[in-house]
Design an enzyme around this catalytic site. Structure first.
Site, PDB file in Angstrom:
ATOM      1  N   SER A 121     -16.313  -5.021  31.443  1.00 23.68           N
ATOM      2  CA  SER A 121     -15.694  -6.341  31.361  1.00 23.68           C
ATOM      3  C   SER A 121     -15.281  -6.787  32.755  1.00 23.68           C
ATOM      4  CB  SER A 121     -14.473  -6.311  30.431  1.00 23.68           C
ATOM      5  OG  SER A 121     -13.964  -7.610  30.238  1.00 23.68           O
ATOM      6  N   ASP A 122     -15.267  -8.087  32.966  1.00 22.14           N
ATOM      7  CA  ASP A 122     -14.792  -8.634  34.227  1.00 22.14           C
ATOM      8  C   ASP A 122     -14.108  -9.963  33.960  1.00 22.14           C
ATOM      9  OD1 ASP A 122     -14.967  -8.097  37.240  1.00 22.14           O
ATOM     10  OD2 ASP A 122     -15.402 -10.238  37.065  1.00 22.14           O
ATOM     11  N   THR A 123     -13.002 -10.185  34.636  1.00 21.44           N
ATOM     12  CA  THR A 123     -12.229 -11.419  34.459  1.00 21.44           C
ATOM     13  C   THR A 123     -12.031 -12.092  35.810  1.00 21.44           C
ATOM     14  OG1 THR A 123     -11.057 -10.512  32.539  1.00 21.44           O
ATOM     15  CG2 THR A 123     -10.036 -12.396  33.642  1.00 21.44           C
ATOM     16  N   LYS A 182     -21.150  -2.990  35.410  1.00 25.18           N
ATOM     17  CA  LYS A 182     -20.203  -1.917  35.092  1.00 25.18           C
ATOM     18  C   LYS A 182     -20.705  -1.098  33.901  1.00 25.18           C
ATOM     19  CE  LYS A 182     -16.132  -4.455  36.743  1.00 25.18           C
ATOM     20  NZ  LYS A 182     -14.891  -5.152  36.347  1.00 25.18           N
ATOM     21  N   ALA A 212     -15.968 -11.929  31.008  1.00 27.96           N
ATOM     22  CA  ALA A 212     -17.278 -11.489  30.523  1.00 27.96           C
ATOM     23  C   ALA A 212     -17.133 -10.095  29.936  1.00 27.96           C
ATOM     24  CB  ALA A 212     -18.285 -11.479  31.667  1.00 27.96           C
TER      25      ALA A 212
END
Length: 196
Positions: free
Chosen positions: A67-69, A51, A104
């Site tokens: 960001s990634d969750t 991203k 992250a």
């Protein structure tokens, strides 16, 4: 300094605003599929980096945040539900149990990128089938990893959080500030970001 959030998540936007970082929102259009053999931590970090890089390529002078969750239980990655039945399946899996939230974060600036992950253990209380139906009816679960949001109605189904609360919301602020520091950007309370 221009800051770009490579995410459409309103929670991430709220969190950057909460700590006084003015930013633009430009969601990155990437494939979020899990690669064969990819473990959860690697998956989340790869997506956060992807991203950030997607927008950094055309905005190299800006600080780009990705960001990634994901939610992980029994080794399975629970992303956003595809429909109500999927949301119900996930909530049943999580009911009365512990799971791990992996968030992250990646930050890119002038051709450099740094990233890291924050892992949090979350425990749900037992949920009845009726509660699961009622919660899904609020629509809150439908755009969230694991089919719940800690900052909304979902706050009433979480018994315990062991770790970074903001990471569960979708953006570890302490990790972000550390990553910015690695790129030479200093966060100063209630002041514009400063380049070192």
């Amino acid at each position: 300094m221009q800051v770009i959030l490579a995410s459409s998540s309103p929670r991430r936007r709220e969190l950057l605003t909460l700590i006084g970082i003015p930013h633009e929102v430009r969601p990155a259009d990437i494939d979020e599929s899990i690669l064969p053999g990819e473990i959860p931590d690697e998956h989340a970090e790869r997506l956060a980096v992807s991203k950030a890089l997607t927008l950094a390529k055309v905005n190299s002078s800006a600080l780009v945040i990705g960001s990634d969750t994901i939610v992980v239980i029994d080794g399975e990655i629970l992303g956003k539900p595809v429909d109500e039945a999927d949301a119900s399946r996930m909530l049943r899996m999580l009911s009365g149990r512990e799971h791990t939230v992996v968030t992250a974060v990646a930050a890119a600036l002038e051709g450099r990128i740094v990233s890291g992950i924050e892992k949090v253990t979350v425990t749900f209380r037992e949920l009845t089938d009726g509660e699961i139906r009622e919660y899904i009816a609020t629509r809150e679960p439908m755009d969230k990893a694991g089919s719940y949001g800690i900052q909304g109605f979902g706050a009433t189904i979480i018994r315990k959080v062991d770790g970074d609360f903001f990471a569960v919301m979708g953006l570890s602020l302490v990790l972000l500030v550390d990553l910015m520091r690695q790129l030479g950007v200093e966060y100063v309370f209630a002041a514009p970001l400063v380049r070192r």
